[in-house]
Design a protein around this motif. Structure first.
Motif, mmCIF file in Angstrom:
data_model
loop_
_atom_site.group_PDB
_atom_site.id
_atom_site.type_symbol
_atom_site.label_atom_id
_atom_site.label_comp_id
_atom_site.label_asym_id
_atom_site.label_seq_id
_atom_site.Cartn_x
_atom_site.Cartn_y
_atom_site.Cartn_z
ATOM 1 N N ASN A 5 0.852 -1.189 0.000
ATOM 2 C CA ASN A 5 0.000 0.000 0.000
ATOM 3 C C ASN A 5 0.882 1.230 0.000
ATOM 4 O O ASN A 5 1.384 1.649 1.034
ATOM 5 C CB ASN A 5 -0.921 -0.003 1.221
ATOM 6 N N ASN A 7 -0.159 4.144 -1.066
ATOM 7 C CA ASN A 7 -0.978 5.363 -0.998
ATOM 8 C C ASN A 7 -0.524 6.198 0.191
ATOM 9 O O ASN A 7 -0.243 5.672 1.263
ATOM 10 C CB ASN A 7 -2.460 5.014 -0.835
ATOM 11 N N LYS A 20 7.156 5.026 1.422
ATOM 12 C CA LYS A 20 6.183 4.707 0.374
ATOM 13 C C LYS A 20 6.644 5.230 -0.984
ATOM 14 O O LYS A 20 6.543 4.528 -2.000
ATOM 15 C CB LYS A 20 4.811 5.264 0.730
#
Length: 140
Positions: A5, A7, A20
Motif C-alpha cells: 500500500n 498510498n 512509500k
C-alpha cells in the motif's frame, strides 16, 4: 508499514511517506530495468546480424551491449533483493533503523542513475554510428 500500500494518507508520518515514495520509485526502477533487458536483447541481435552480414562493424558495440546486459542483470538482481529486504521496514522502531533504510535507498538510487546514464550514452553512440553508416551507404 505495508509496502504493497503505497498510498499516502494525511496521518502518515514524513518517514512513512518517504518509505512509500521510495517503494514506488524502486518498483519503477525494476520495471525500467526489465524494459532495458528486452531492449538490449534486440540491440544485441541487431548487432550480431549486422556482423554476420558484414554490413557495418559492430563488434565493439556488440561487446559493450553484452557487457551492459550483464550489468543490467546484476543490478536487477541486487534491486530485487533490496525490495525483499524492504519488507522489514515495518519492524523499524527507531529513527536509526528508518535512516538506515533511507540511506540504503539513496545508495541504490545513485547506482541505478549511473547505470541509466551509462546505458543512454552507449545507446546514443550506437545510433550515431548507425546513422553515419546509413549516410555513407546512401551516398554511394
Amino acid at each position: 508499514m505495508n509496502l504493497l500500500n503505497t498510498n499516502i494518507y494525511k496521518h502518515d508520518t514524513d518517514v512513512d511517506k518517504s518509505h512509500k515514495l521510495n517503494t514506488t520509485e524502486l518498483s519503477n526502477w525494476l520495471m525500467q530495468l526489465r524494459f532495458i533487458k528486452e531492449e538490449l536483447k534486440i540491440l544485441i541481435e541487431l548487432c550480431s546480424n549486422s556482423l554476420n552480414k558484414k554490413n557495418i562493424n559492430d563488434e565493439e558495440i556488440l561487446l559493450e551491449f553484452e557487457k551492459k546486459n550483464q550489468e543490467n542483470d546484476h543490478l536487477l538482481s541486487i534491486l530485487h533483493k533490496y525490495m525483499s529486504i524492504r519488507e522489514h521496514i515495518a519492524e523499524c522502531e527507531d529513527t536509526q533503523c528508518d535512516t538506515t533504510y533511507l540511506n540504503e535507498h539513496k545508495k541504490h538510487k545513485e547506482t541505478y542513475l549511473q547505470h541509466m546514464d551509462s546505458y543512454r550514452k552507449l545507446k546514443d553512440q550506437f545510433y550515431v554510428d548507425v546513422h553515419k553508416q546509413l549516410n555513407l551507404n546512401n551516398n554511394c
